[in-house]
Design an enzyme around this catalytic site. Structure first.
Site, PDB file in Angstrom:
ATOM      1  N   HIS A   1      10.137   7.272   7.748  1.00 35.89           N
ATOM      2  CA  HIS A   1      10.381   7.473   6.590  1.00 35.89           C
ATOM      3  C   HIS A   1      11.925   7.537   6.522  1.00 35.89           C
ATOM      4  O   HIS A   1      12.353   8.040   7.430  1.00 35.89           O
ATOM      5  CB  HIS A   1       9.801   8.246   5.701  1.00 35.89           C
ATOM      6  CG  HIS A   1       8.652   7.946   5.439  1.00 35.89           C
ATOM      7  ND1 HIS A   1       8.186   7.663   4.045  1.00 35.89           N
ATOM      8  CD2 HIS A   1       7.218   7.718   5.923  1.00 35.89           C
ATOM      9  CE1 HIS A   1       6.904   7.308   3.918  1.00 35.89           C
ATOM     10  NE2 HIS A   1       6.334   7.203   5.007  1.00 35.89           N
TER      11      HIS A   1
ATOM     12  N   HIS B   1       6.027   4.492  12.622  1.00 38.82           N
ATOM     13  CA  HIS B   1       6.332   4.459  11.092  1.00 38.82           C
ATOM     14  C   HIS B   1       7.384   5.540  10.692  1.00 38.82           C
ATOM     15  O   HIS B   1       6.964   6.721  10.823  1.00 38.82           O
ATOM     16  CB  HIS B   1       4.769   4.681  10.660  1.00 38.82           C
ATOM     17  CG  HIS B   1       4.759   4.862   9.261  1.00 38.82           C
ATOM     18  ND1 HIS B   1       3.861   4.143   8.455  1.00 38.82           N
ATOM     19  CD2 HIS B   1       5.286   5.999   8.174  1.00 38.82           C
ATOM     20  CE1 HIS B   1       4.069   4.216   7.135  1.00 38.82           C
ATOM     21  NE2 HIS B   1       4.659   5.113   6.881  1.00 38.82           N
TER      22      HIS B   1
ATOM     23  N   CYS C   1       5.000   9.716  -0.196  1.00 40.57           N
ATOM     24  CA  CYS C   1       3.859  10.209  -0.046  1.00 40.57           C
ATOM     25  C   CYS C   1       3.399  11.213  -1.069  1.00 40.57           C
ATOM     26  O   CYS C   1       4.187  12.103  -1.246  1.00 40.57           O
ATOM     27  CB  CYS C   1       3.652  10.609   1.215  1.00 40.57           C
ATOM     28  SG  CYS C   1       2.102  11.409   1.398  1.00 40.57           S
TER      29      CYS C   1
ATOM     30  N   ARG D   1       0.700  -1.307   0.191  1.00 40.45           N
ATOM     31  CA  ARG D   1       0.102   0.037   0.023  1.00 40.45           C
ATOM     32  C   ARG D   1       0.858   1.166   0.136  1.00 40.45           C
ATOM     33  O   ARG D   1       0.922   1.943  -0.914  1.00 40.45           O
ATOM     34  CB  ARG D   1      -1.022   0.065   1.204  1.00 40.45           C
ATOM     35  CG  ARG D   1      -2.154   0.911   1.101  1.00 40.45           C
ATOM     36  CD  ARG D   1      -1.735   2.439   1.408  1.00 40.45           C
ATOM     37  NE  ARG D   1      -1.373   2.577   2.748  1.00 40.45           N
ATOM     38  CZ  ARG D   1      -0.991   3.986   3.161  1.00 40.45           C
ATOM     39  NH1 ARG D   1      -0.926   4.749   2.393  1.00 40.45           N
ATOM     40  NH2 ARG D   1      -0.581   3.876   4.435  1.00 40.45           N
ATOM     41  N   ASP D   2       1.515   1.657   1.207  1.00 40.06           N
ATOM     42  CA  ASP D   2       2.331   2.683   1.330  1.00 40.06           C
ATOM     43  C   ASP D   2       3.586   2.618   0.344  1.00 40.06           C
ATOM     44  O   ASP D   2       4.078   3.757  -0.499  1.00 40.06           O
ATOM     45  CB  ASP D   2       2.772   2.826   2.703  1.00 40.06           C
ATOM     46  CG  ASP D   2       3.144   4.556   3.099  1.00 40.06           C
ATOM     47  OD1 ASP D   2       2.938   5.235   2.192  1.00 40.06           O
ATOM     48  OD2 ASP D   2       3.456   4.513   4.146  1.00 40.06           O
TER      49      ASP D   2
ATOM     50  N   ASN E   1       9.749   4.242   2.862  1.00 42.45           N
ATOM     51  CA  ASN E   1       9.701   3.984   4.107  1.00 42.45           C
ATOM     52  C   ASN E   1      11.024   3.213   4.541  1.00 42.45           C
ATOM     53  O   ASN E   1      11.760   2.568   3.790  1.00 42.45           O
ATOM     54  CB  ASN E   1       8.457   2.897   4.365  1.00 42.45           C
ATOM     55  CG  ASN E   1       7.277   3.305   4.237  1.00 42.45           C
ATOM     56  OD1 ASN E   1       6.532   4.068   5.083  1.00 42.45           O
ATOM     57  ND2 ASN E   1       6.676   3.528   2.983  1.00 42.45           N
TER      58      ASN E   1
END
Length: 299
Positions: free
Chosen positions: A208, A206, A239, A16-17, A248
């Site tokens: 990055h 989370h 993003c 997803r991300d 990430n």
């Protein structure tokens, strides 16, 4: 002297991300092969896809097919920005959803054309309804440390936003260094406070890797008591609504670091490398994270 947990859970966000910002369209079958390989590597919690408008995130246009086609192993979460997204996700068979909001108004307005307060007002009844229906709800807190438009964030603003979600009954808070500017001291401070104030809620970190400090920040969160971490195989990610954000923290690098410290993740690194090698031909840029590069040079 601090003590480390014996185990840590990796929530794989690559499908997803990791892929949402990918310029090249990745075929549904290739995504499903990637997901299956990640599951076989031992990643039992995963963000599969996002039920957002294909107009804004074309890569996620096949969300229904992804949910229908993925093996039902472990917790499979889907990102849902609004009531339409939640309804579509549940109709497709999802039983775990993730909602998201940024700490800052600027980020929210760029992302979903609403202020933070407006976003929260919209989310409250949706979260309460989901919890009444037995749905696992994860709240993703963007720009928890820094915002690309407003700069450094007072930790209390992040904590106050998290408290609202906790009061509404969410199961998990995923707290994000969205643009990768946090340092280990800031990571330790915020996550120590979150763990102290919300001991009954799952908390995931989370990070990055924009400034190459994601592993250091993860270590700082670990010693603050966090044992859940979002990560993306191959370091995929970014993003579309956060200028400057890069990928990430790489799952393989995080797993390797934890294993070297005696913290078990249940992830088989060799199988994880194989999963990354499946998706690499379908993305725009070569994947060159530390451990994956060593794996390729070894072959």
């Amino acid at each position: 002297m601090f003590s480390l947990p014996k185990t840590a859970t990796i929530i794989e966000v690559g499908p997803r991300d990791g892929l949402q910002n990918e310029a090249r369209t990745v075929n549904t079958e290739d995504k499903l092969d990637f997901i299956k390989a990640l599951q076989e590597a031992g990643l039992k919690e995963m963000e599969l896809t996002s039920f957002v408008s294909p107009k804004w995130v074309p890569q996620m246009a096949d969300a229904r097919d992804i949910v229908a086609g993925a093996q039902k192993i472990g917790r499979q979460m889907v990102l849902t920005p609004n009531e339409r997204g939640i309804t579509s996700a549940l109709e497709a068979g999802a039983d775990s959803i993730a909602v998201f909001v940024g700490v800052t108004n600027s980020f929210n307005e760029k992302n979903i054309n609403k202020t933070t307060a407006e976003s929260m007002e919209t989310l409250q009844p949706l979260i309460k309804k989901a919890k009444q229906d037995g749905i696992f709800v994860r709240a993703c807190i963007s720009t928890a440390f820094y915002c690309p438009f407003e700069g450094k964030i007072d930790p209390q603003r992040t904590i106050d936003l998290c408290r609202q979600f906790v009061d509404w009954g969410v199961d998990e808070l995923s707290v994000a260094d969205t643009i990768g500017l946090a340092n280990p001291q800031e990571s330790h401070e915020l996550f120590s406070r979150l763990k102290e104030q919300f001991p009954e809620v799952l908390i995931a970190a989370h990070f990055h890797d924009t400034r190459r400090m994601a592993l250091a920040n993860a270590y700082a969160a670990l010693i603050a008591g966090v044992d859940r971490f979002d990560a993306s195989a191959g370091g995929l990610g970014g993003c579309p609504f956060a200028p400057g954000a890069t990928g990430n923290v790489a799952t393989e690098d995080l797993v390797h670091m934890f294993h070297r410290m005696g913290v078990d993740t249940g992830v088989d690194l060799e199988k994880l490398y194989e999963a990354i090698s499946l998706i690499e031909p379908h993305v725009s840029n070569p994947l060159h994270t530390g451990m994956y590069t060593l794996y390729k040079n070894r072959k």
